[in-house]
Scaffold this active site. Structure first.
Site, PDB file in Angstrom:
ATOM      1  N   GLY A  35      -2.775  -0.360  -0.688  1.00 13.91           N
ATOM      2  CA  GLY A  35      -4.095  -0.980  -0.749  1.00 13.91           C
ATOM      3  C   GLY A  35      -5.108  -0.246  -1.606  1.00 13.91           C
ATOM      4  CG  ASP A  37      -2.797   3.216  -5.810  1.00 16.30           C
ATOM      5  OD1 ASP A  37      -3.787   3.967  -5.904  1.00 16.30           O
ATOM      6  OD2 ASP A  37      -1.636   3.631  -5.611  1.00 16.30           O
ATOM      7  CB  THR A  38      -2.629  -2.774  -6.460  1.00 15.56           C
ATOM      8  OG1 THR A  38      -1.842  -2.906  -5.257  1.00 15.56           O
ATOM      9  CG2 THR A  38      -2.044  -1.685  -7.341  1.00 15.56           C
ATOM     10  N   GLY A  67      -4.740   0.594  11.251  1.00 10.99           N
ATOM     11  CA  GLY A  67      -4.082   0.929  12.506  1.00 10.99           C
ATOM     12  C   GLY A  67      -3.189   2.145  12.350  1.00 10.99           C
ATOM     13  CD  GLU A 101       4.734  -2.873   3.802  1.00 10.98           C
ATOM     14  OE1 GLU A 101       3.696  -3.236   4.369  1.00 10.98           O
ATOM     15  OE2 GLU A 101       4.897  -2.952   2.567  1.00 10.98           O
TER      16      GLU A 101
END
Length: 254
Positions: A35, A37-38, A67, A101
């Site tokens: 998040g 970064d892009t 979170g 992820e």
């Protein structure tokens, strides 16, 4: 499960065969990105472009990243996706969330035949494969974290190595809009051409739609400006949610 042998008409046999061959997934695309970064630039533009083309895309809510633990729902969304676009950026490997992820994504490549499309966003693919540069710095940080175990570290490194070997897009001194249009064209055309549920009763429908889509994609590649939602986008979205009796689109089930 016990089955009962029954005679069936050609039409019912064809319908059953078509239905059973329909791939089932909840999302066309899952976006994996860092998040900081892009989120406000490349990933946001990519997400908007995917939506405009009627491509159903999962992007985590910004509040989720605040979170402490990655959500089970998010990992399930990876399993329920046809494609994953991984935006590998400078700070991606610094995020344990992103690395968890990534490990799940690589796992699904084997288990569910998930198609992974990496975007090397101002990072070199060889650095991703070998964890050099900022990626090496990231793992030094993780090694100092007592909450990170060695097994997880090895899984993350292996996942980065696997993804670093995949064919994708290296965004280095290239216009972001051009790269985004190439990604859209790849996914859009594959999703259409892999639809096995087109009704055999609608003679000539496939060829007509294919001509429209081919023409549309050619125009898009020739004009890389951002477009507002357009008729073909509406067409794709409409056909995806049309009555199943038309037997033209994918059956989506949870």
């Amino acid at each position: 499960m016990a089955t009962q042998a029954t005679s069936s008409s050609p039409s019912s046999t064809s319908s059953s065969s078509s239905s059973s061959s329909c791939p089932r997934w909840k999302y066309d695309v899952f976006l994996s990105f860092c998040g900081v970064d892009t989120r406000m630039n490349f990933t946001d533009h990519l997400y908007t472009a995917l939506k405009q083309k009627g491509i159903i895309t999962f992007r985590d809510d910004e509040k989720l990243e605040r979170g402490k633990y990655i959500s089970v729902e998010l990992l399930k969304a990876i399993e329920d996706s046809k494609y994953v676009i991984i935006v590998l950026s400078t700070n991606y490997a610094f995020s344990k969330w992103c690395l968890i992820e990534l490990a799940k994504i690589v796992e699904c490549m084997e288990k569910t035949k998930l198609t992974v499309l990496p975007v090397f966003y101002h990072v070199d693919p060889s650095d991703v494969r070998n964890q050099r540069g900022t990626l090496a710095e990231a793992f030094v940080k993780h090694e100092e974290d007592t909450k990170v175990n060695t097994e997880d570290m090895q899984a993350w490194k292996a996942a980065l190595k696997d993804v670093g070997h995949l064919s994708g897009w290296h965004l280095h001194d290239r216009h972001e809009s051009i790269v985004i249009q190439k990604i859209i064209a790849r996914i859009f055309s594959e999703l259409y051409h892999k639809l096995p549920c087109a009704s055999e009763d609608l003679v000539g429908m496939d060829s007509c739609v294919e001509e429209i889509l081919d023409s549309y994609l050619s125009e898009e590649l020739g004009d890389v400006r951002c477009h507002a939602p357009n008729p073909i986008s509406g067409f794709v979205t409409m056909t995806r949610h049309a009555n199943s009796s038309l037997n033209l689109i994918l059956t989506r089930t949870n």
